[in-house]
Write an enzyme that holds these catalytic residues in place. Structure first.
Site, PDB file in Angstrom:
ATOM      1  N   THR A 199     -39.340 -78.788 -28.049  1.00 12.73           N
ATOM      2  CA  THR A 199     -38.991 -77.409 -28.444  1.00 12.73           C
ATOM      3  C   THR A 199     -39.627 -77.082 -29.782  1.00 12.73           C
ATOM      4  O   THR A 199     -39.666 -77.937 -30.671  1.00 12.73           O
ATOM      5  CB  THR A 199     -37.464 -77.254 -28.640  1.00 12.73           C
ATOM      6  OG1 THR A 199     -36.815 -77.541 -27.415  1.00 12.73           O
ATOM      7  CG2 THR A 199     -37.072 -75.846 -29.077  1.00 12.73           C
ATOM      8  N   ARG A 227     -31.905 -76.061 -14.520  1.00 11.01           N
ATOM      9  CA  ARG A 227     -31.169 -76.064 -15.796  1.00 11.01           C
ATOM     10  C   ARG A 227     -31.939 -75.250 -16.851  1.00 11.01           C
ATOM     11  O   ARG A 227     -33.140 -75.371 -17.008  1.00 11.01           O
ATOM     12  CB  ARG A 227     -31.001 -77.499 -16.277  1.00 11.01           C
ATOM     13  CG  ARG A 227     -30.241 -77.651 -17.603  1.00 11.01           C
ATOM     14  CD  ARG A 227     -31.152 -77.723 -18.799  1.00 11.01           C
ATOM     15  NE  ARG A 227     -30.430 -78.005 -20.039  1.00 11.01           N
ATOM     16  CZ  ARG A 227     -30.981 -77.928 -21.250  1.00 11.01           C
ATOM     17  NH1 ARG A 227     -32.234 -77.566 -21.391  1.00 11.01           N
ATOM     18  NH2 ARG A 227     -30.264 -78.202 -22.321  1.00 11.01           N
ATOM     19  N   VAL A 228     -31.210 -74.430 -17.558  1.00  8.84           N
ATOM     20  CA  VAL A 228     -31.787 -73.689 -18.679  1.00  8.84           C
ATOM     21  C   VAL A 228     -30.916 -73.969 -19.898  1.00  8.84           C
ATOM     22  O   VAL A 228     -29.689 -73.915 -19.813  1.00  8.84           O
ATOM     23  CB  VAL A 228     -31.825 -72.170 -18.387  1.00  8.84           C
ATOM     24  CG1 VAL A 228     -32.259 -71.384 -19.617  1.00  8.84           C
ATOM     25  CG2 VAL A 228     -32.764 -71.878 -17.219  1.00  8.84           C
ATOM     26  N   GLY A 229     -31.545 -74.277 -21.014  1.00  9.72           N
ATOM     27  CA  GLY A 229     -30.805 -74.565 -22.242  1.00  9.72           C
ATOM     28  C   GLY A 229     -30.650 -73.319 -23.102  1.00  9.72           C
ATOM     29  O   GLY A 229     -30.707 -72.182 -22.626  1.00  9.72           O
ATOM     30  N   ASP A 230     -30.471 -73.553 -24.384  1.00 11.76           N
ATOM     31  CA  ASP A 230     -30.257 -72.452 -25.326  1.00 11.76           C
ATOM     32  C   ASP A 230     -31.534 -71.708 -25.703  1.00 11.76           C
ATOM     33  O   ASP A 230     -31.497 -70.531 -26.083  1.00 11.76           O
ATOM     34  CB  ASP A 230     -29.639 -73.008 -26.622  1.00 11.76           C
ATOM     35  CG  ASP A 230     -30.563 -74.023 -27.286  1.00 11.76           C
ATOM     36  OD1 ASP A 230     -31.120 -74.887 -26.557  1.00 11.76           O
ATOM     37  OD2 ASP A 230     -30.756 -73.960 -28.514  1.00 11.76           O
ATOM     38  N   THR A 250     -32.373 -75.930 -32.274  1.00 15.76           N
ATOM     39  CA  THR A 250     -32.950 -76.969 -31.431  1.00 15.76           C
ATOM     40  C   THR A 250     -31.900 -78.039 -31.185  1.00 15.76           C
ATOM     41  O   THR A 250     -30.890 -78.101 -31.889  1.00 15.76           O
ATOM     42  CB  THR A 250     -34.222 -77.566 -32.073  1.00 15.76           C
ATOM     43  OG1 THR A 250     -34.807 -78.514 -31.168  1.00 15.76           O
ATOM     44  CG2 THR A 250     -33.920 -78.259 -33.394  1.00 15.76           C
ATOM     45  N   GLY A 251     -32.148 -78.869 -30.188  1.00 12.91           N
ATOM     46  CA  GLY A 251     -31.187 -79.918 -29.873  1.00 12.91           C
ATOM     47  C   GLY A 251     -30.499 -79.647 -28.542  1.00 12.91           C
ATOM     48  O   GLY A 251     -31.041 -78.945 -27.694  1.00 12.91           O
ATOM     49  N   GLY A 253     -28.959 -78.055 -25.941  1.00 14.81           N
ATOM     50  CA  GLY A 253     -28.816 -76.626 -25.682  1.00 14.81           C
ATOM     51  C   GLY A 253     -27.428 -76.202 -25.248  1.00 14.81           C
ATOM     52  O   GLY A 253     -26.936 -75.145 -25.651  1.00 14.81           O
TER      53      GLY A 253
HETATM   54  N1  ASP Z   1     -32.669 -76.880 -27.118  1.00 12.62           N
HETATM   55  C1  ASP Z   1     -33.520 -77.392 -26.071  1.00 12.62           C
HETATM   56  C2  ASP Z   1     -32.786 -77.339 -24.767  1.00 12.62           C
HETATM   57  O1  ASP Z   1     -31.603 -77.607 -24.729  1.00 12.62           O
HETATM   58  C3  ASP Z   1     -34.010 -78.777 -26.316  1.00 12.62           C
HETATM   59  C4  ASP Z   1     -34.520 -79.113 -27.695  1.00 12.62           C
HETATM   60  O2  ASP Z   1     -34.378 -78.356 -28.631  1.00 12.62           O
HETATM   61  O3  ASP Z   1     -35.077 -80.178 -27.855  1.00 12.62           O
HETATM   62  O4  ASP Z   1     -33.417 -77.099 -23.756  1.00 12.62           O
END
Ligand code: ASP
Length: 338
Positions: A199, A227-230, A250-251, A253
């Site tokens: 990301t 799947r969809v994250g944040d 980030t991280g 989601g």
């Molecule tokens: N936030 C992203 C997600 O959950 C992943 C990431 O930031 O590494 O898809």
């Protein structure tokens, strides 16, 4: 206030007084002002360099945040974009969003075979009555807009990572996978060892005092199909309020979505907190919800406010962010909670 007092104290000592004229100063970050750009993780540094080319000429923050993250989407065998790790069915799906100084925003998710999801997100923002397109519809729109349909093929590194993952087929995202150089979930490596990530989020303040932000990702490696994250969700992975500030996340989601992470940081800044304090307070909220499970995840936020003060904060050690302004260019470890 404290920062300004500290600065005045320093200038009385005589060493930095000449720098006072064009910049605001704030505790926690040495150089702030406008224009300025801040991005997540190590690859934020090369991305900032591209954004800076636009910002330093007086260009619009929106153009800077699009161009900046595009070079990371572009990199072969990388982490963000089509070279990244696939979902558990072996297919790379991309998510991105962008937001400007007028609350205009656009997003795409579950997008396959298109190299620059961030630019498709911008087209959604500028050319449709909608904010968010997903899956086949997003791809159809991208093709109609002239984006080439790329070959469906894993990069060499992603193929290796996927084959390795298939041996156990366990979905266990590693903390700080974004910056790890080795390990079953992050075997992607690059010449300089820096671009190992899935990301990138970027927020910027331009010479005219306008804010914008972008966020683009391949999402969590080996995620469930669909799947969809944040990252592509306005208010979660990114939020911009031109009166207050801009934030990207980030991280993990799922844990950013449940507290509307980026929007929450903006709201804390609206209440008068510095960018770093606002990021910290939001991370604390996640910590409170997760309890003992917080140690299994990472979440990091970056923020810039209307004055050009920047800050970041993470749940755990290991989150890095990059800043570029007229007087500074650095990559820094964010402060963290646990
Ligand atoms: N936030 C992203 C997600 O959950 C992943 C990431 O930031 O590494 O898809």
């Amino acid at each position: 206030m404290l920062g300004r007092r500290k600065f005045l104290h320093n200038s009385l000592l005589g060493s930095v007084s000449a720098l006072a004229t064009n910049h605001e100063w704030q505790t926690g970050e040495s150089v702030v002002g406008k224009p300025i750009v801040i991005s997540t993780w190590n690859e934020g540094k090369p991305a900032n360099a591209v954004a800076w080319q636009i910002l330093q000429k007086g260009g619009r923050a929106l153009d800077a945040v699009e161009a900046g993250v595009m070079i990371i989407e572009d990199s072969q065998n990388c982490c963000v974009g089509l070279g990244a790790n696939p979902d558990r069915d072996g297919i790379v799906t991309l998510d991105a969003c962008i937001m400007d100084e007028h609350f205009n925003c656009g997003a795409v998710a579950f997008l396959e075979r298109i190299k620059h999801p961030i630019s498709v997100a911008r087209r959604v923002m500028e050319k449709t009555p909608h904010v968010f397109l997903v899956g086949a519809g997003a791809q159809q729109f991208a093709i109609a807009e002239g984006f080439p349909l790329e070959e469906q093929k894993l990069s060499t590194n992603a193929k290796e990572a996927y084959e390795n993952w298939l041996k156990k087929s366990e979905y266990k995202p590693a903390v700080n996978i974004e910056n790890r150089q080795h390990g079953p979930y992050a075997p992607l490596q690059f010449e300089n060892g820096d671009w190992n990530h899935d990301t990138i989020g970027m927020v910027a303040l331009d010479t005219n005092g306008n804010l914008s932000g972008s966020c683009t990702t391949s999402g969590m490696g080996f995620k469930m199909r669909g799947r969809v994250g944040d990252s592509p969700i306005i208010g979660a992975g990114l939020y911009v309020d031109n009166e207050v500030g801009a934030v990207a996340a980030t991280g993990q989601g799922e844990d950013v979505i449940r507290i509307c992470g980026s929007h929450t940081v903006v709201e804390f800044m609206r209440q008068g907190l510095s960018p770093e304090q606002a990021c910290k307070k939001t991370v604390e909220r996640i910590f409170k919800i997760k309890g003992a499970k917080a140690k299994d995840i990472q979440v990091g936020f970056i923020a810039v406010n209307k004055k050009g003060q920047v800050g970041a904060f993470a749940l755990q050690k290991g989150f890095t962010y990059a800043v570029k302004s007229k007087d500074a260019e650095y990559l820094k470890d964010a402060k963290f909670l646990i």
